[in-house]
Design an enzyme around this catalytic site. Structure first.
Site, PDB file in Angstrom:
ATOM      1  N   GLU A 136       0.834  -1.211   0.000  1.00  0.00           N
ATOM      2  CA  GLU A 136       0.000   0.000   0.000  1.00  0.00           C
ATOM      3  C   GLU A 136       0.866   1.258   0.000  1.00  0.00           C
ATOM      4  O   GLU A 136       0.530   2.255  -0.649  1.00  0.00           O
ATOM      5  CB  GLU A 136      -0.911  -0.013   1.229  1.00  0.00           C
ATOM      6  CG  GLU A 136      -1.859   1.170   1.309  1.00  0.00           C
ATOM      7  CD  GLU A 136      -2.911   0.996   2.390  1.00  0.00           C
ATOM      8  OE1 GLU A 136      -3.639  -0.007   2.360  1.00  0.00           O
ATOM      9  OE2 GLU A 136      -3.001   1.857   3.292  1.00  0.00           O
ATOM     10  N   GLN A 150      12.244  35.303  -6.233  1.00  0.00           N
ATOM     11  CA  GLN A 150      12.767  34.109  -5.543  1.00  0.00           C
ATOM     12  C   GLN A 150      11.741  33.481  -4.605  1.00  0.00           C
ATOM     13  O   GLN A 150      11.696  32.266  -4.437  1.00  0.00           O
ATOM     14  CB  GLN A 150      14.027  34.464  -4.752  1.00  0.00           C
ATOM     15  CG  GLN A 150      15.258  34.584  -5.631  1.00  0.00           C
ATOM     16  CD  GLN A 150      16.522  34.751  -4.826  1.00  0.00           C
ATOM     17  OE1 GLN A 150      16.477  35.117  -3.660  1.00  0.00           O
ATOM     18  NE2 GLN A 150      17.658  34.479  -5.452  1.00  0.00           N
ATOM     19  N   ARG A 175       1.742  34.924 -15.058  1.00  0.00           N
ATOM     20  CA  ARG A 175       1.236  35.963 -14.164  1.00  0.00           C
ATOM     21  C   ARG A 175       2.324  37.005 -13.888  1.00  0.00           C
ATOM     22  O   ARG A 175       3.437  36.650 -13.495  1.00  0.00           O
ATOM     23  CB  ARG A 175       0.773  35.325 -12.843  1.00  0.00           C
ATOM     24  CG  ARG A 175       0.333  36.299 -11.788  1.00  0.00           C
ATOM     25  CD  ARG A 175      -1.057  36.839 -12.070  1.00  0.00           C
ATOM     26  NE  ARG A 175      -1.513  37.712 -11.010  1.00  0.00           N
ATOM     27  CZ  ARG A 175      -2.707  38.298 -10.988  1.00  0.00           C
ATOM     28  NH1 ARG A 175      -3.556  38.071 -11.971  1.00  0.00           N
ATOM     29  NH2 ARG A 175      -3.061  39.086 -10.001  1.00  0.00           N
TER      30      ARG A 175
END
Lengths: 81, 381
Positions: free
Chosen positions: B244, B281, B270
């Site tokens: 799992e 940064q 953007r």
């Protein structure tokens, strides 16, 4: 070092909770006494597979095979055949 | 270890990405609001043989190796935005692995074909109201009477539980023994007397996934429905956790890759104060951290999956893998929301859903705190 002693040393060093130096006899019930718990069994299986070049899976993965140092040792011997 | 993709792995990955974009691009928000499970998508995934991948052909599987299965789930996590659906599929595969690894021939023949075809939904029932991370302190009991076990108790948060046809139930069969020998696994079917299922529980994320309570009231389960041997339950639990903790992180890593792509695109497009926000940064560092964690995550995931594929033991690797990738996913989602600003907080951009979904990844399959405990135990602490 004989198989039985290797197994004993691993359990004493890695699985005995407080690391106490008291001896573990061949017939001490390791699971019932809490020495091997659900996390400890994973460490033990890894140790056995790595050190004795065996593969443990499926039907071999039953608590009875890991009940005592004696049964573990017998199990390793049988798997190593 | 060489983790260069094989031709077969490349084909599976490309096929699943194409399939997901064509067939699984439904309106997840609408499904979330409906409270229904996306059955149509489930059936399509079954037809694509995603559920059948790692199982032997004689049981209806594809016979694909485990590492390839992991790569494929990684692609599904990348290309399918419905994390609830992907989690349901992964749970089904995990149940199949438990049956394939520990079931007798009769159980394999009886259940694996319908599991692979997705005709029956499978669940594993471990968690109880009083035991989560400490799963083996469960109280559900199965008392042996003649040729049957009488099952009493309840389970909660069970993935696929409300819609399950078949449930692998972990129960105490020998209370006098320590957990290691005192728990067994029983295969219970919907419709058996004394077995009932609760309604799906409402959650903050993974909304399309169905989780719920299961109740056992003097439910008689014949001994031939024992998965593995009596008293083998805790070991089966440990073993299945290793599988799992490769399957689920594979999905999470895929989601992280999608989050990274979205974030890079947005950071380039953007602008703020006259330049793309990716030039700052404070934004770039968040993105570089995502990339770093993806590459590090691949290393531990492929190692873990490769070990399991060769039937090697990997409990420590699996815990590191699960812990690192789930926490990285959560951080990546938080960072992605921050990078997108107000848009990230809006449902329309869908990142908020990834964030809500990611929270659960640090809880299920053993919380992050439990993974730290396991790792510490292996360090001898």
């Amino acid at each position: 070092m004989p198989t039985r002693e290797k197994i004993r040393q691993f359990i004493m060093n890695e699985l005995v909770a407080d690391g106490s130096g008291s001896e573990l006899s061949d017939t001490v019930l390791l699971i019932d006494s809490g020495v091997i718990d659900s996390l400890g069994i994973m460490s033990l299986l890894g140790f056995l597979e790595e050190n004795f070049s065996i593969q443990i899976s499926g039907e071999d993965l039953v608590p009875d095979n890991f009940a005592t140092i004696s049964t573990i040792s017998d199990f390793v011997a049988q798997k190593s055949l | 270890m060489d983790f260069e993709l094989t031709d077969e792995q490349k084909v599976w990955k490309e096929t699943i990405i194409k399939f997901s974009r064509q067939e699984l691009a439904y309106d997840i928000a609408a499904v979330e609001k409906s409270g229904e499970f996306p059955w149509d998508a489930w059936r399509k995934c079954a037809e694509m043989q995603i559920l059948a991948m790692p199982f032997a052909e004689e049981y209806g599987g594809c016979g694909v190796d485990f590492l390839t299965t992991v790569h494929s789930l990684n692609s599904l996590g990348y290309a399918c935005k419905d994390a609830g659906l992907v989690h349901a599929l992964t749970t089904q595969i995990l149940c199949g692995l438990q049956i394939a690894l520990f079931g007798n021939e009769a159980l394999k023949l009886r259940y694996l074909p319908s599991l692979c075809r997705g005709e029956k939904v499978f669940a594993q029932a471990i968690t109880e109201p009083g035991s989560g991370s400490d799963a083996l302190s469960m109280r559900t009991k199965a008392e042996k009477q003649g040729e049957a076990f009488i099952l009493n108790g309840s389970k909660t948060f069970i993935t696929n539980g409300p819609m399950a046809d078949v449930v692998i139930v972990f129960a105490v069969t020998a209370p006098e023994k320590k957990t290691l020998g005192g728990i067994s696994c029983l295969v219970v079917e919907d419709g058996m007397e004394g077995f009932s299922k609760g309604k799906p529980l409402e959650k903050m994320g993974l909304t399309t996934l169905q989780n719920g309570e299961l109740f056992f009231d003097n439910c008689e389960v014949s001994c031939d429905r024992l998965l593995g041997k009596e008293g083998q339950g805790a070991i089966i639990f440990n073993e299945s956790m290793e599988w799992e903790r490769s399957l689920l992180p594979a999905v999470h890593l895929g989601t992280m890759e999608r989050i990274l792509e979205i974030s890079v695109k947005y950071a380039k497009e953007r602008s703020a104060f006259g330049k793309a926000i990716g030039n700052y940064q404070a934004v770039a560092n968040k993105i570089s951290r995502m990339k770093m964690n993806i590459e590090l995550g691949k290393g531990i995931l492929y190692r873990c999956a490769s070990l399991k594929g060769r039937n090697k033991r990997a409990p420590l690797d699996a815990s590191i893998c699960k812990l690192f990738i789930s926490e990285s996913l959560k951080q990546a989602c938080l960072d992605a929301v921050q990078i997108h600003g107000g848009y990230g907080f809006m449902c329309e951009y869908e990142i908020e859903r990834d964030l809500r979904d990611s929270i659960a990844s640090t809880i299920y399959s053993g919380t992050s705190e439990l993974q730290h405990n396991i790792i510490a135990r292996f360090m001898g602490l």
